[in-house]
Enzyme design. Structure first.
Site, PDB file in Angstrom:
ATOM      1  CB  THR A  45      -0.961   0.003   1.207  1.00  0.00           C
ATOM      2  OG1 THR A  45      -0.206  -0.096   2.404  1.00  0.00           O
ATOM      3  CG2 THR A  45      -1.935  -1.161   1.123  1.00  0.00           C
ATOM      4  CB  THR A  47       1.551   5.753   3.674  1.00  0.00           C
ATOM      5  OG1 THR A  47       0.745   6.769   3.078  1.00  0.00           O
ATOM      6  CG2 THR A  47       2.407   6.372   4.757  1.00  0.00           C
ATOM      7  CB  CYS A  48       2.690   0.425   3.876  1.00  0.00           C
ATOM      8  SG  CYS A  48       1.190   0.637   4.855  1.00  0.00           S
ATOM      9  CB  SER A  49       5.141   0.634  -0.648  1.00  0.00           C
ATOM     10  OG  SER A  49       4.496  -0.600  -0.493  1.00  0.00           O
ATOM     11  CB  VAL A  53       8.923  -0.580   4.252  1.00  0.00           C
ATOM     12  CG1 VAL A  53      10.128  -1.467   3.944  1.00  0.00           C
ATOM     13  CG2 VAL A  53       7.756  -1.427   4.764  1.00  0.00           C
TER      14      VAL A  53
END
Length: 161
Positions: A45, A47-49, A53
């Site tokens: 997703t 913001t996660c990617s 991370v």
């Protein structure tokens, strides 16, 4: 009830991808020593990617210099998706471990489950980061919105390590 600093980490069994398929990880065993844990709504997703991370990849060596033994990413996904995402982001090369909370039970026990129907996300984890020492939460920083990555980013948690 949401867990807080000073609390013991809840019991939980998560999954990681091993050579012969999924392997069970007992969080009580996995959080001995000093561990940095960050959790997020979903693999691959936005913001996660692009933010969350990468912030822990950038700071991994600095966490280790401060005595953190392990850096763990948790998401309500399956272990196969988490393993592929770790490879695709090069997080595995940076020494990060990606664990799947496939049924969301650990996330619920943390008090961090949420739904975002408009984004197609159900039973997901709020975005947070924490430091754990021998199973006890010594620092916990949670975002107020799942689309933000400020207090839960690697740089921010590193200040408390």
């Amino acid at each position: 009830m949401t867990i807080s600093e000073g609390d013991q980490l809840p019991e939980g069994k998560l999954l990681k991808s091993g050579e012969n398929g999924p392997e069970t990880v007992d969080m009580a065993d996995y959080t001995t020593g000093r561990v940095a844990i960050f959790a997020l709504p979903g693999a691959y997703t936005g913001t996660c990617s692009t933010q969350h991370v990468p912030s822990f990849i950038r700071t991994a060596d600095q966490f280790r210099e401060k005595g953190v033994d392990r850096i763990v990413c948790i998401s309500v996904n399956d272990p196969f998706v988490m393993a592929a995402w770790a490879r695709d982001t090069c997080a595995d090369e940076a020494g990060l471990t990606f664990l799947a909370d496939a049924d969301g039970e650990f996330t619920k026990a943390m008090g961090m489950a949420f739904d975002a129907p408009q984004a197609g996300l159900f039973g997901r984890s709020k975005r947070y980061a924490m430091l754990v020492e021998d199973g006890k939460i010594t620092a916990l920083q949670a975002e107020t919105s799942p689309g933000q990555c400020t207090v839960s980013g690697g740089e921010s948690l590193l200040e408390r390590a």
